[in-house]
Design a protein around this motif. Sequence first.
Motif, PDB file in Angstrom:
ATOM      1  N   ARG A 369      -9.688   3.884  -4.373  1.00  0.00           N
ATOM      2  CA  ARG A 369      -9.813   2.744  -3.462  1.00  0.00           C
ATOM      3  C   ARG A 369      -8.963   2.878  -2.202  1.00  0.00           C
ATOM      4  N   PHE A 370      -7.840   3.579  -2.314  1.00  0.00           N
ATOM      5  CA  PHE A 370      -6.898   3.603  -1.202  1.00  0.00           C
ATOM      6  C   PHE A 370      -6.647   5.041  -0.748  1.00  0.00           C
ATOM      7  N   PRO A 371      -7.175   5.430   0.416  1.00  0.00           N
ATOM      8  CA  PRO A 371      -6.938   6.783   0.928  1.00  0.00           C
ATOM      9  C   PRO A 371      -5.458   7.088   1.124  1.00  0.00           C
ATOM     10  N   THR A 372      -4.677   6.060   1.444  1.00  0.00           N
ATOM     11  CA  THR A 372      -3.219   6.226   1.501  1.00  0.00           C
ATOM     12  C   THR A 372      -2.575   5.043   0.797  1.00  0.00           C
ATOM     13  N   LEU A 373      -1.449   5.327   0.177  1.00  0.00           N
ATOM     14  CA  LEU A 373      -0.679   4.300  -0.530  1.00  0.00           C
ATOM     15  C   LEU A 373       0.781   4.715  -0.441  1.00  0.00           C
ATOM     16  N   GLU A 374       1.643   3.789  -0.029  1.00  0.00           N
ATOM     17  CA  GLU A 374       3.062   4.108   0.069  1.00  0.00           C
ATOM     18  C   GLU A 374       3.909   2.879  -0.203  1.00  0.00           C
ATOM     19  N   VAL A 375       5.165   3.130  -0.527  1.00  0.00           N
ATOM     20  CA  VAL A 375       6.162   2.071  -0.653  1.00  0.00           C
ATOM     21  C   VAL A 375       6.864   1.997   0.696  1.00  0.00           C
ATOM     22  N   PRO A 376       6.578   0.966   1.516  1.00  0.00           N
ATOM     23  CA  PRO A 376       7.102   0.958   2.890  1.00  0.00           C
ATOM     24  C   PRO A 376       8.611   0.800   2.982  1.00  0.00           C
ATOM     25  N   SER A 377       9.217   0.085   2.013  1.00  0.00           N
ATOM     26  CA  SER A 377      10.669  -0.124   2.053  1.00  0.00           C
ATOM     27  C   SER A 377      11.206  -0.318   0.643  1.00  0.00           C
ATOM     28  N   HIS A 394       9.372  -5.752  -9.132  1.00  0.00           N
ATOM     29  CA  HIS A 394       8.485  -5.993  -8.003  1.00  0.00           C
ATOM     30  C   HIS A 394       8.408  -4.721  -7.169  1.00  0.00           C
ATOM     31  N   LEU A 395       7.173  -4.383  -6.764  1.00  0.00           N
ATOM     32  CA  LEU A 395       6.942  -3.143  -6.035  1.00  0.00           C
ATOM     33  C   LEU A 395       5.955  -3.386  -4.883  1.00  0.00           C
ATOM     34  N   PRO A 396       6.435  -3.848  -3.728  1.00  0.00           N
ATOM     35  CA  PRO A 396       5.540  -4.033  -2.586  1.00  0.00           C
ATOM     36  C   PRO A 396       5.046  -2.672  -2.069  1.00  0.00           C
ATOM     37  N   ILE A 397       3.722  -2.568  -1.890  1.00  0.00           N
ATOM     38  CA  ILE A 397       3.144  -1.326  -1.393  1.00  0.00           C
ATOM     39  C   ILE A 397       2.264  -1.634  -0.183  1.00  0.00           C
ATOM     40  N   ALA A 398       2.034  -0.586   0.629  1.00  0.00           N
ATOM     41  CA  ALA A 398       1.126  -0.668   1.764  1.00  0.00           C
ATOM     42  C   ALA A 398      -0.005   0.321   1.545  1.00  0.00           C
ATOM     43  N   VAL A 399      -1.248  -0.107   1.800  1.00  0.00           N
ATOM     44  CA  VAL A 399      -2.408   0.740   1.540  1.00  0.00           C
ATOM     45  C   VAL A 399      -3.343   0.747   2.756  1.00  0.00           C
ATOM     46  N   THR A 400      -4.179   1.773   2.807  1.00  0.00           N
ATOM     47  CA  THR A 400      -5.315   1.776   3.726  1.00  0.00           C
ATOM     48  C   THR A 400      -6.583   1.838   2.899  1.00  0.00           C
ATOM     49  N   ARG A 401      -7.711   1.499   3.534  1.00  0.00           N
ATOM     50  CA  ARG A 401      -8.983   1.483   2.837  1.00  0.00           C
ATOM     51  C   ARG A 401      -9.988   2.376   3.564  1.00  0.00           C
ATOM     52  N   PRO A 402     -10.999   2.856   2.855  1.00  0.00           N
ATOM     53  CA  PRO A 402     -11.996   3.732   3.477  1.00  0.00           C
ATOM     54  C   PRO A 402     -12.687   3.048   4.652  1.00  0.00           C
TER      55      PRO A 402
END
Length: 402
Positions: A369-377, A394-402
Amino acid sequence: MTSTELTGAESPLEALPERWRSLRDAGPVAYDEERQQWHVVDHQGVAAVLSDPATYSSDMTPIAPTQEDFETFTQGNFVGMDPPEHRKLRTLVSQAFTPRVVHGLAPRIEAVCARLFDGVADRDRFDLVDTLAYPLPIIVIAELLGVPAEDHRLFQEWAATLFGGDQLGDSLDMADLERALEAIAPTVREMNGYVLDHIRRRRADPGDDLTTRLLSAEVDGTRLEDQEIVGFVALLLVAGHITTTALLGNAVVTFDRHPGTFDALRKDPDRVPAAVEEVLRWLPPFPELGRRTTRTVELGGHEMPADTLLMVHLGAANRDPSRFTSPDVFDPARDPNPHLTFGHGIHFCFGAPLARLEARIALRMMMDRFPTLEVPSYDDVTYQNPAVIVGVRHLPIAVTRP
């Protein structure tokens, strides 16, 4: 896919290997004067202790503090039992919790994952624990047991109390355990009442679920008592989901900390199972287990009397250089990988196949689902007390989508 380079600010989880290393430096078996307990840290020694329940008992009642509500809860909790009681309960439960049952859950796990991710379809940032890692295994376990899945927030609250460790220090001793039992007693009482009511409903109105099968399971003419079923159902509801929750969070943190891991797994999803095993070795959710000597024994050149407390350290054993090549290197393709995270011997984790299945499905869908996924901070990440469980709250993540 081997990765030694870390990225981003240091995570508190990265302090754990140094503790495990210092334990190994003290010797394969060493005495802790301050806590009056022995530590067993090498792979061979840990496996030997876990495979000999006649000498190293899982039943801590002769030396541990007691609490009435918790004693009721433990009647069906075979994690703290020795043979022959352990064999009876495990055999009965095995009739209802078969590999076929677990394998058959795959389509439902996929559907739950999809629904949970659909819930954040309009967001490029979200908390992975709240969105997926907590609700997924709770919903699956609840449905398996025939418990209303909409009560999953209640089960989550129970787990937070039982495994939060907020009243504990960074290493457990008997005083810590006594404080913990008193603190969790009201939660255990509530949990016992809830599960007992569920069992009574299933006796009156059987369904196609694990609880109903437990009520009819039989070995040598023996069936489980209601309170024994309470202990096991409660164990599954709480402990049965927290391992997957921790595993999913630890996987995302570990992949994020080792650049290129996500990309490599996206290119070859068949490597996800091996990567899951390496995360389990790297950050075991429950990195140590307690055992009690039943008689005077000699271990590692040391003599120990009966009723001595030993802590066997899975985290340290999983990085034993005599058993693992480059043990302090995260290698998602590691093979073989004889980690001890799920235990060894008769107490090998009953829920291991389900935890592995949930993690594999969830991680594959995440990468699809997510071409990129990272923990921003990592400043925004919060952690469990590692004396109780290694994982993130708690684990806030940032994602991109196709």
